[in-house]
Design a protein around this motif. Structure first.
Motif, short mmCIF file in Angstrom:
data_model
loop_
_atom_site.label_atom_id
_atom_site.label_comp_id
_atom_site.label_asym_id
_atom_site.label_seq_id
_atom_site.Cartn_x
_atom_site.Cartn_y
_atom_site.Cartn_z
N GLU A 124 0.80 -1.22 0.00
CA GLU A 124 0.00 0.00 0.00
C GLU A 124 0.84 1.27 0.00
O GLU A 124 0.33 2.36 -0.29
CB GLU A 124 -0.93 0.00 1.21
N GLN A 125 2.10 1.17 0.32
CA GLN A 125 2.96 2.34 0.37
C GLN A 125 3.36 2.83 -1.02
O GLN A 125 3.77 3.97 -1.20
CB GLN A 125 4.24 2.02 1.17
N GLU A 126 3.24 1.95 -2.03
CA GLU A 126 3.69 2.29 -3.38
C GLU A 126 2.51 2.27 -4.36
O GLU A 126 1.49 1.62 -4.12
CB GLU A 126 4.76 1.30 -3.85
N SER A 127 2.67 2.97 -5.47
CA SER A 127 1.66 3.00 -6.52
C SER A 127 2.13 2.20 -7.72
O SER A 127 3.29 1.78 -7.79
CB SER A 127 1.38 4.45 -6.94
N GLY A 128 1.24 2.00 -8.67
CA GLY A 128 1.62 1.27 -9.88
C GLY A 128 1.50 -0.24 -9.70
O GLY A 128 0.82 -0.73 -8.80
N TYR A 129 2.18 -0.96 -10.58
CA TYR A 129 2.12 -2.42 -10.58
C TYR A 129 3.52 -3.00 -10.37
O TYR A 129 4.54 -2.37 -10.64
CB TYR A 129 1.54 -2.92 -11.89
N THR A 130 3.55 -4.23 -9.91
CA THR A 130 4.82 -4.87 -9.54
C THR A 130 5.62 -5.32 -10.75
O THR A 130 6.83 -5.11 -10.83
CB THR A 130 4.56 -6.08 -8.62
N ASN A 131 4.95 -5.97 -11.70
CA ASN A 131 5.65 -6.62 -12.80
C ASN A 131 5.75 -5.76 -14.06
O ASN A 131 4.81 -5.05 -14.41
CB ASN A 131 4.95 -7.94 -13.14
N ASP A 132 6.88 -5.84 -14.71
CA ASP A 132 7.15 -5.10 -15.94
C ASP A 132 6.64 -5.91 -17.13
O ASP A 132 7.08 -7.04 -17.36
CB ASP A 132 8.66 -4.86 -16.06
#
Length: 204
Positions: free
Chosen positions: A125-133
Motif C-alpha cells: 500500500e505504500q507504493e503506486s503502480g504495478y509490480t511486474n514489468d
C-alpha cells in the motif's frame, strides 16, 4: 439466403456496427459462448453461476469487438472481397482471461488466470503502480510454461500495445447512476502528432 428464412430480412452488406449483428449471421447463436469447449464454462456467463463468480461473467463485448479493421486505400483487383485489413493481433497486456485462454495451447488454458494475476499484481500500500514489468518480450511464456515451439506460434498473433481503447465513466447523482462508455482510437495527424478520435459513445 436470408430472405428465404421463416422471418426474412435483407443482408446489410456492410461492416458490423454493433456486436449484436453477429446473431443475424447464419450459424451464430447466443449459446455459442457457453458451448466453447476449448475455453471452458468457467469463463462464461452461466445461468447457474452464484454471486461469488460474478467477476467471471462476461458479456459479448468482453471477448469480441467491431473495431480494429481498416478499409484498404486501394481496391484489390485480384480479390475484390479484400476491402478491409486487420492485423488480428491480441494485446497480451490487456486481453481478458477468456481471450488469453483461447490462444494458449490445449491443456494450458487454465494458466490464463495466472497470466492475468501477474499483470495486475500490485506492490504494498505504500507504493503506486504495478509490480511486474510487461514491456519486455515473452514475459508471459514462463508463467504459461510454454515450449519454444509454442512461444513462436503465439508470438505471431499477439502484440504488446493498442491504439483502440474503451473508457468507462460512472456518475452518481441523487441515487441514480449513469455510465458513459467511450471507444476511442489513438491516431496520428498529418504532422505526426497523436490525437484521440471517438469511435462510439454509449450512455446507460
Amino acid at each position: 439466403n436470408y430472405e428465404s428464412l421463416e422471418i426474412p430480412y435483407s443482408c446489410a452488406n456492410r461492416e458490423f456496427c454493433d456486436l449484436n449483428e453477429l446473431f443475424f449471421v447464419k450459424g451464430i447463436s447466443k449459446n455459442m459462448l457457453s458451448q466453447a469447449e476449448n475455453i471452458g464454462n468457467l469463463f462464461f456467463d452461466q445461468d447457474n453461476q452464484d454471486d461469488s463468480n460474478k467477476e467471471l461473467q462476461l458479456k459479448l463485448s468482453d471477448i469480441f469487438t467491431v473495431f480494429g479493421t481498416k478499409k484498404n486505400k486501394t481496391e484489390n483487383q485480384d480479390n475484390p472481397n479484400k476491402k478491409y485489413r486487420f492485423s488480428g493481433k491480441i494485446n497480451i497486456n490487456t486481453a481478458p482471461v477468456p481471450v488469453i485462454a483461447a490462444i494458449l495451447p490445449f491443456g494450458k488454458q487454465d494458466l490464463a488466470v495466472s497470466i492475468s494475476e501477474h499483470r495486475l499484481l500490485k506492490p504494498d500500500e505504500q507504493e503506486s503502480g504495478y509490480t511486474n514489468d510487461l514491456s519486455f518480450k515473452d514475459w508471459y511464456a514462463d508463467i504459461a510454461g510454454l515450449t519454444e515451439k509454442e512461444k513462436v506460434k503465439i508470438a505471431k498473433i499477439i502484440t504488446y500495445s493498442s491504439n483502440i481503447f474503451s473508457i468507462e465513466s460512472h456518475v452518481k447523482f441523487n441515487g441514480r447512476t449513469l455510465v458513459l462508455t467511450n471507444v476511442i482510437s489513438r491516431q496520428r495527424d498529418e504532422t505526426g502528432q497523436w490525437y484521440c478520435k471517438t469511435l462510439r459513445q454509449l450512455i446507460d
